[in-house]
Enzyme design. Sequence first.
Site, PDB file in Angstrom:
ATOM      1  CB  THR A  57       3.897   4.062   4.577  1.00 28.60           C
ATOM      2  OG1 THR A  57       3.520   3.035   5.490  1.00 28.60           O
ATOM      3  CG2 THR A  57       2.711   4.399   3.682  1.00 28.60           C
ATOM      4  CE  LYS A  64       1.190   0.557   6.163  1.00 28.39           C
ATOM      5  NZ  LYS A  64       2.566   0.736   6.654  1.00 28.39           N
ATOM      6  CE  LYS A  97       5.245   8.733   6.568  1.00 26.09           C
ATOM      7  NZ  LYS A  97       5.026   7.527   5.685  1.00 26.09           N
TER       8      LYS A  97
END
Length: 314
Positions: free
Chosen positions: A104, A180, A248
């Site tokens: 990702t 995503k 994150k």
Amino acid sequence: MQDATRTTQTRVGVIGLGAMGSGMAASVRRAGYPVAVFDVRPEVARAFAREGGTAHSSPAELATTVDVLVSVVVNAAQVEDVLFGADGAADRLREGSVFVMCSTVDPSWSVALEERLAERGILYLDAPISGGAVKSAAGELTMMTSGSAAAYAVAAPVLDAMSGTVYRLGDRAGNGSKVKIVNQLLAGVHIAAAAEAMALGIKAGVAADDLYEVITHSAGTSWMFENRMAHVLAGDYTPLSAVDIFVKDLGLVLDAAGPTRSPLPLAAAAHQMFLQASAAGLGREDDSAVIKIFPGIELPTPVVDADTVDGLGA
């Protein structure tokens, strides 16, 4: 049915044998492909190879042996190291081989990576994944992919071996990572909301297992509530996906929204919850540990087998 000719001719490498990568590598091996692997933990790579395949000591060494290289590492910095660090793969991949990036990342970074690899004659697929360790092991992942027709021509059967569904979202890098990012927005918000709801019920005096039973059979449930609150009930915060992963990923979500001036109030609130959990020392625990930021609740504790207790006390 798997194309036997392609299976015997296409050599596959997998870098990163964590919860997701190990299942993906095993799925490719089951499909009949020769699989080469690398992990920063050499013993993990060797254990995989004992069941079939080849363990290598560096990404560079592995790269010389494969046609399709699948990277399943945590973030863009680790992908950079895999490709361009000491003993990186980029200088050793042959022209026409395909690099499949499953992390990702910021979509703009992925777009730039496609261009950097193209300068070396290397094809690229932007290919983030979703589904968790169980679906990875079963070869049933969802893959959100974008890239050139030439890259798909080489790598498509390998993607099929690792996944239940491969979405093709465009003919260049970027859209896979954009989708995503949207998925991670929803995943992070759902986990945070599930934790908040469970904490509210517990603090109100409802037994956690009763709350879980009712909600998972009611309109307010979600896949994340059912999956992550089961970890809370078990008192097991072993990290399948850690708190810091969502620090994150939700950070990436908020960064990606900036150029389009898209307001993301729920994502921002969820990000703050995961940041709070990380700051409290929970960053490496399972992401369901975000529930621990709520004060005044007594969470379930792990059930310890009596024989285990006796053994520890002996």
